[in-house]
Design an enzyme around this catalytic site. Structure first.
Site, mmCIF file in Angstrom:
data_model
loop_
_atom_site.group_PDB
_atom_site.id
_atom_site.type_symbol
_atom_site.label_atom_id
_atom_site.label_comp_id
_atom_site.label_asym_id
_atom_site.label_seq_id
_atom_site.Cartn_x
_atom_site.Cartn_y
_atom_site.Cartn_z
ATOM 1 N N ASP A 80 13.883 0.574 -9.152
ATOM 2 C CA ASP A 80 12.464 0.270 -8.960
ATOM 3 C C ASP A 80 11.689 1.574 -8.677
ATOM 4 O O ASP A 80 12.234 2.501 -8.055
ATOM 5 C CB ASP A 80 12.364 -0.681 -7.753
ATOM 6 C CG ASP A 80 11.026 -1.389 -7.634
ATOM 7 O OD1 ASP A 80 10.289 -1.431 -8.633
ATOM 8 O OD2 ASP A 80 10.727 -1.921 -6.534
ATOM 9 N N HIS A 178 1.381 -4.624 -2.981
ATOM 10 C CA HIS A 178 2.694 -4.681 -2.331
ATOM 11 C C HIS A 178 2.516 -5.133 -0.885
ATOM 12 O O HIS A 178 1.501 -4.832 -0.267
ATOM 13 C CB HIS A 178 3.328 -3.282 -2.309
ATOM 14 C CG HIS A 178 3.868 -2.851 -3.631
ATOM 15 N ND1 HIS A 178 3.657 -1.602 -4.144
ATOM 16 C CD2 HIS A 178 4.632 -3.491 -4.545
ATOM 17 C CE1 HIS A 178 4.259 -1.491 -5.305
ATOM 18 N NE2 HIS A 178 4.858 -2.621 -5.586
ATOM 19 N N ALA A 208 4.825 -9.854 -5.799
ATOM 20 C CA ALA A 208 4.781 -11.314 -5.993
ATOM 21 C C ALA A 208 4.926 -12.086 -4.679
ATOM 22 O O ALA A 208 4.657 -13.288 -4.642
ATOM 23 C CB ALA A 208 5.857 -11.756 -6.982
HETATM 24 P P1 13P Z 1 6.357 -7.446 -2.443
HETATM 25 O O1 13P Z 1 7.059 -6.674 -1.348
HETATM 26 O O2 13P Z 1 4.911 -7.613 -2.195
HETATM 27 O O3 13P Z 1 7.075 -8.701 -2.776
HETATM 28 O O4 13P Z 1 6.428 -6.511 -3.751
HETATM 29 C C1 13P Z 1 7.681 -6.080 -4.222
HETATM 30 C C2 13P Z 1 7.527 -5.124 -5.343
HETATM 31 O O5 13P Z 1 6.577 -5.169 -6.096
HETATM 32 C C3 13P Z 1 8.610 -4.137 -5.535
HETATM 33 O O6 13P Z 1 8.378 -3.261 -6.584
#
Ligand code: 13P
Length: 295
Positions: A80, A178, A208
């Site tokens: 990621d 996020h 999300a």
């Molecule tokens: P959240 O922590 O808001 O669920 O987002 C996760 C994310 O987008 C990781 O790349």
């Protein structure tokens, strides 16, 4: 089985559902994702954030890769948000099936050059690349409407960016953030529809956690094929440990770990159901995955 991320997202897109990509930090997180996916016969993705990679190193990647290979459902392993060529190289060398080459903190021309270079590298390994234009913030606080819009994905720029970089998936910024949404989430669906119209690759929505079901289904309808989830799962883990540790009953560490897995699995199950990927595992039997598993 270890799945190809490209196959997961393209199949999801064709069949109008989305893949859940969950950030994992340790054995409990990985078990929770795999158990939830297996129980629902759903594909899923194990996703490692660079800070988690820095902490867990190659043993953490090996845990994810081996858990994916052993799973009875298709599981992809993804890096990621990486801004580092060496972390991307490390992920590819370890056989991860996709990376996010995140040049979004850079100015547009540098983002384009970085993404293009990382895409060439990843493609030489048979892996796929996610990139981002626009910039997802950690919070909506303190930004004016104009500032927020300036950070959103420009649908016209998306055409040039995708054609020039040959990237496989595009993470869009349409009001998603996020972490926790400090106020009611507001997503710019007309913008998403225009991006979808302009480019022909699977779209990704970060942040999300906290999005209501109606926004998830509308996003899928408008071409989102991957949702990133971290905060809600992490919270379930921490709350579970807090609850167990404040109990007067003395318990083994494996009991605490099992409870944490159960609590995270419940959140992941709910997300996979929302994303519509339950009972879709059988659609993802790809020869490409076997090729990767042999590496
Ligand atoms: P959240 O922590 O808001 O669920 O987002 C996760 C994310 O987008 C990781 O790349």
């Amino acid at each position: 089985m270890l799945a190809s991320t490209r196959d997961l997202l393209e199949t999801a897109r064709r069949n109008v559902y989305a893949i859940g990509a969950f950030n994992v930090y340790n054995l409990e997180g990985v078990r929770a994702v795999v158990l939830a996916a297996e129980a629902l016969q759903s594909p899923a993705m194990l996703q490692i954030h660079p800070s988690s990679l820095k902490f867990g190193g190659t043993p953490l990647v090996a845990l994810c890769m081996e858990s994916a290979r052993e799973s009875t459902v298709p599981i992809a392993v993804h890096l990621d948000h990486s801004t580092s060529k060496s972390a991307i190289q490390q992920a590819l060398d370890a056989g991860m099936t996709s990376v996010m080459a995140d040049g979004s903190p850079l100015v547009y021309s540098e983002n384009l050059a970085f993404t293009k270079q990382m895409t060439e590298l990843a493609h030489s390994y048979g892996a796929a690349v996610e990139a981002e234009i626009g910039r997802i913030s950690g919070t909506e606080d303190g930004l004016s409407v104009e500032e927020k819009e300036a950070l959103m994905t420009d649908p016209d720029q998306a055409i040039e960016f995708v054609a020039a970089t040959k990237v496989d998936f595009l993470a869009v910024t349409i009001g998603n953030v996020h972490g926790e949404y400090k106020s009611e989430p507001r997503l710019d669906f007309p913008r998403l529809a225009q991006i979808r119209k302009n480019i022909d690759i699977p779209l990704v929505l970060h942040g999300a956690s906290g999005l209501p079901a109606s926004m998830i289904s509308k996003s899928i309808e408008l071409g989102v094929s991957k949702f990133n989830v971290n905060t809600e799962v992490r919270k379930a883990y921490v709350e579970s440990l807090k609850r167990d540790l404040s109990s007067t009953k003395s318990r083994d560490l494996v009991d605490l770990m099992s409870d944490a897995i159960k609590d995270m699995q419940a959140v992941i199950t709910e997300k996979l159901l929302l994303f519509g990927s339950a009972n879709k595992a059988h659609l993802h039997q790809s020869p490409y995955a076997e090729m990767l598993a042999l590496k």
